[in-house]
Design a protein around this motif. Structure first.
Motif, PDB file in Angstrom:
ATOM      1  N   ASP A 168       0.817  -1.216   0.000  1.00 27.32           N
ATOM      2  CA  ASP A 168       0.000   0.000   0.000  1.00 27.32           C
ATOM      3  C   ASP A 168       0.851   1.266   0.000  1.00 27.32           C
ATOM      4  O   ASP A 168       0.454   2.297  -0.563  1.00 27.32           O
ATOM      5  N   ALA A 199      -3.274  -6.749  -4.270  1.00 25.04           N
ATOM      6  CA  ALA A 199      -4.522  -5.999  -4.382  1.00 25.04           C
ATOM      7  C   ALA A 199      -5.717  -6.929  -4.565  1.00 25.04           C
ATOM      8  O   ALA A 199      -6.803  -6.686  -4.027  1.00 25.04           O
ATOM      9  N   LYS A 202      -6.505  -8.470  -1.179  1.00 28.81           N
ATOM     10  CA  LYS A 202      -7.030  -7.474  -0.263  1.00 28.81           C
ATOM     11  C   LYS A 202      -8.473  -7.104  -0.604  1.00 28.81           C
ATOM     12  O   LYS A 202      -9.289  -6.831   0.287  1.00 28.81           O
ATOM     13  N   SER A 203      -8.811  -7.131  -1.896  1.00 32.63           N
ATOM     14  CA  SER A 203     -10.154  -6.733  -2.335  1.00 32.63           C
ATOM     15  C   SER A 203     -11.082  -7.924  -2.537  1.00 32.63           C
ATOM     16  O   SER A 203     -12.137  -7.788  -3.162  1.00 32.63           O
ATOM     17  N   ASP A 206     -11.488  -8.612  -6.428  1.00 34.34           N
ATOM     18  CA  ASP A 206     -12.033  -7.576  -7.306  1.00 34.34           C
ATOM     19  C   ASP A 206     -10.951  -7.128  -8.297  1.00 34.34           C
ATOM     20  O   ASP A 206     -10.030  -6.374  -7.948  1.00 34.34           O
ATOM     21  N   GLU A 207     -11.048  -7.558  -9.552  1.00 38.47           N
ATOM     22  CA  GLU A 207     -10.022  -7.254 -10.544  1.00 38.47           C
ATOM     23  C   GLU A 207      -9.979  -5.773 -10.913  1.00 38.47           C
ATOM     24  O   GLU A 207      -8.922  -5.260 -11.271  1.00 38.47           O
ATOM     25  N   GLN A 208     -11.106  -5.090 -10.820  1.00 39.93           N
ATOM     26  CA  GLN A 208     -11.107  -3.660 -11.113  1.00 39.93           C
ATOM     27  C   GLN A 208     -10.270  -2.905 -10.086  1.00 39.93           C
ATOM     28  O   GLN A 208      -9.489  -2.013 -10.438  1.00 39.93           O
ATOM     29  N   GLN A 209     -10.415  -3.283  -8.812  1.00 42.70           N
ATOM     30  CA  GLN A 209      -9.604  -2.650  -7.777  1.00 42.70           C
ATOM     31  C   GLN A 209      -8.130  -2.988  -7.962  1.00 42.70           C
ATOM     32  O   GLN A 209      -7.254  -2.146  -7.723  1.00 42.70           O
ATOM     33  N   ALA A 210      -7.855  -4.227  -8.363  1.00 44.14           N
ATOM     34  CA  ALA A 210      -6.470  -4.617  -8.610  1.00 44.14           C
ATOM     35  C   ALA A 210      -5.878  -3.800  -9.753  1.00 44.14           C
ATOM     36  O   ALA A 210      -4.734  -3.331  -9.684  1.00 44.14           O
ATOM     37  N   ARG A 211      -6.662  -3.597 -10.808  1.00 45.03           N
ATOM     38  CA  ARG A 211      -6.206  -2.803 -11.945  1.00 45.03           C
ATOM     39  C   ARG A 211      -5.901  -1.364 -11.514  1.00 45.03           C
ATOM     40  O   ARG A 211      -4.868  -0.788 -11.901  1.00 45.03           O
ATOM     41  N   GLU A 212      -6.762  -0.788 -10.699  1.00 40.71           N
ATOM     42  CA  GLU A 212      -6.553   0.586 -10.240  1.00 40.71           C
ATOM     43  C   GLU A 212      -5.315   0.680  -9.356  1.00 40.71           C
ATOM     44  O   GLU A 212      -4.542   1.644  -9.451  1.00 40.71           O
ATOM     45  N   PHE A 213      -5.119  -0.333  -8.517  1.00 33.28           N
ATOM     46  CA  PHE A 213      -3.961  -0.323  -7.621  1.00 33.28           C
ATOM     47  C   PHE A 213      -2.661  -0.388  -8.422  1.00 33.28           C
ATOM     48  O   PHE A 213      -1.730   0.407  -8.195  1.00 33.28           O
TER      49      PHE A 213
END
Length: 367
Positions: A168, A199, A202-203, A206-213
């Motif tokens: 993080d 990511a 942790k999510s 959630d692949e969208q959150q992983a992509r953003e991270f």
């Protein structure tokens, strides 16, 4: 040869004991001359036979950026082992660079006898693109042809001024991160997948959150070197970045090269397991007549001596008994596999690293 020596000695003794058989100095000298010639011809023949029996054989090991020091030592150890076993002299030449570039060089004609990489993807290409090895290459040596492993750790500057402890912390706006290019470097791919996997877990998937991270992380990357050793130079020698992501063995080498506490190693709570496979290149070893030697060279990596050398250079031995001898060297952390977070290496390549994949979509160098 021993019979000739005995014959020569006996003749001398006989002539000294009595003058009846060799009554003249001339006769004695003639016999001695003949025996001496015969003696040295036999010695010469034996020397030539020994020379013909021993040989000097060359191997080429094509590897990735950060194995130079390991294989310099390993080649010496293996050459001594092979000399003692067979009498032959082995000279192992090395080639190092970004893993994907190295693999492509072999496909394009670099005549490697063995390839030692940091990910299966860069060995698979030898089969899929070059038809240089069989599809079942990974089943020919233990542990899917993986003699040692590694992981991705963080290197920070002295006193860790940005207080980096976990993944993080890498996406904070004031943190500059050095990572090699995932398109050309296995080091870069593992770093990318380490962030992606962190990511994702942790999510709760959630692949969208992983992509953003991962997008935020690479927005903090000022330069993409082609390989891991280049990234080390950028960070350690050129002074760029607050944190370097690299293999565990490379972090140890940085501390060794810069012993005045310029850098500190951060072990995050979780990271990606980096599996380092090896293979002999069938197409080349048949042509070079080095198949048995190349296989033996890789099998020696699994020996106690080979595993100890891996540990010496901070690669995690697959022999757990040997790894357990170095608890201060190999800190415990939770390791997830590429299969867990990306399906497998083929899927990871297609989804993330192929042209137009997720990495190309999220990385904006001019932003």
């Amino acid at each position: 040869m021993w019979n000739v020596v005995q014959q020569f000695a006996g003749a001398i003794a006989a002539s000294g004991a009595s003058g009846r058989k060799y009554s003249s100095a001339h006769s004695f000298r003639a016999l001695g001359s003949r025996l001496v010639r015969k003696f040295f011809l036999v010695v010469l023949g034996l020397s030539l036979a020994v020379s013909a029996g021993a040989a000097e054989v060359k191997l080429l090991n094509v590897s990735y950026d950060v194995t130079r020091e390991l294989y310099q030592d390993y080649n010496t150890a293996f050459a001594a082992y092979w000399k003692a076993k067979t009498g032959d002299t082995v000279v192992v030449n090395q080639s190092h660079g970004g893993s994907s570039k190295q693999a492509q060089a072999v496909v394009n004609g670099l005549e490697a006898d063995v390839v030692t990489m940091n990910q299966p993807l860069d060995i698979d290409v030898l089969q899929t693109a070059g038809r240089l090895i069989p599809a079942n290459w990974s089943s020919r040596l233990p542990n899917k042809s993986v003699p040692y492993t590694s992981t991705i750790l963080f290197v920070v500057r002295k006193s860790n001024p940005k207080h980096i402890k976990n993944w993080d912390d890498l996406v904070q706006s004031n943190v500059s991160v050095v990572i090699p290019n995932p398109k050309t470097s296995g080091n870069g791919r593992y770093s990318y997948l380490g962030a992606w996997g962190y990511a994702l877990k942790k999510s709760a998937g959630d692949e969208q959150q992983a992509r953003e991270f991962v997008g935020k992380l690479f927005a903090n990357v000022p330069v993409l070197d082609t390989g891991g050793r280049g990234a080390t130079t950028t960070f350690a020698k050129n002074g760029i970045g607050d944190v370097l992501l690299t293999f565990e063995n490379e972090t140890a080498l940085i501390q060794k090269q810069f012993p005045d506490d310029q850098f500190e190693i951060i072990v995050p709570p979780t990271s990606v397991l980096a599996e380092n496979p090896v293979v002999w290149v069938d197409h080349n070893v048949v042509r070079h007549h080095t198949e048995a030697l190349s296989r033996a060279y890789l099998e020696y990596l699994y020996s106690d001596a080979g595993q100890e050398l891996a540990a010496k250079y901070f690669f995690r031995p697959k022999n757990q008994t040997i790894q357990a001898k170095y608890p201060d060297r190999f800190k415990p952390l939770e390791l997830f596999t590429v299969d867990e977070v990306a399906g497998n290496w083929q899927k990871a390549q297609k989804t993330h690293f192929a042209d137009g994949g997720v990495f190309d979509q999220i990385y904006q160098p001019n932003k």
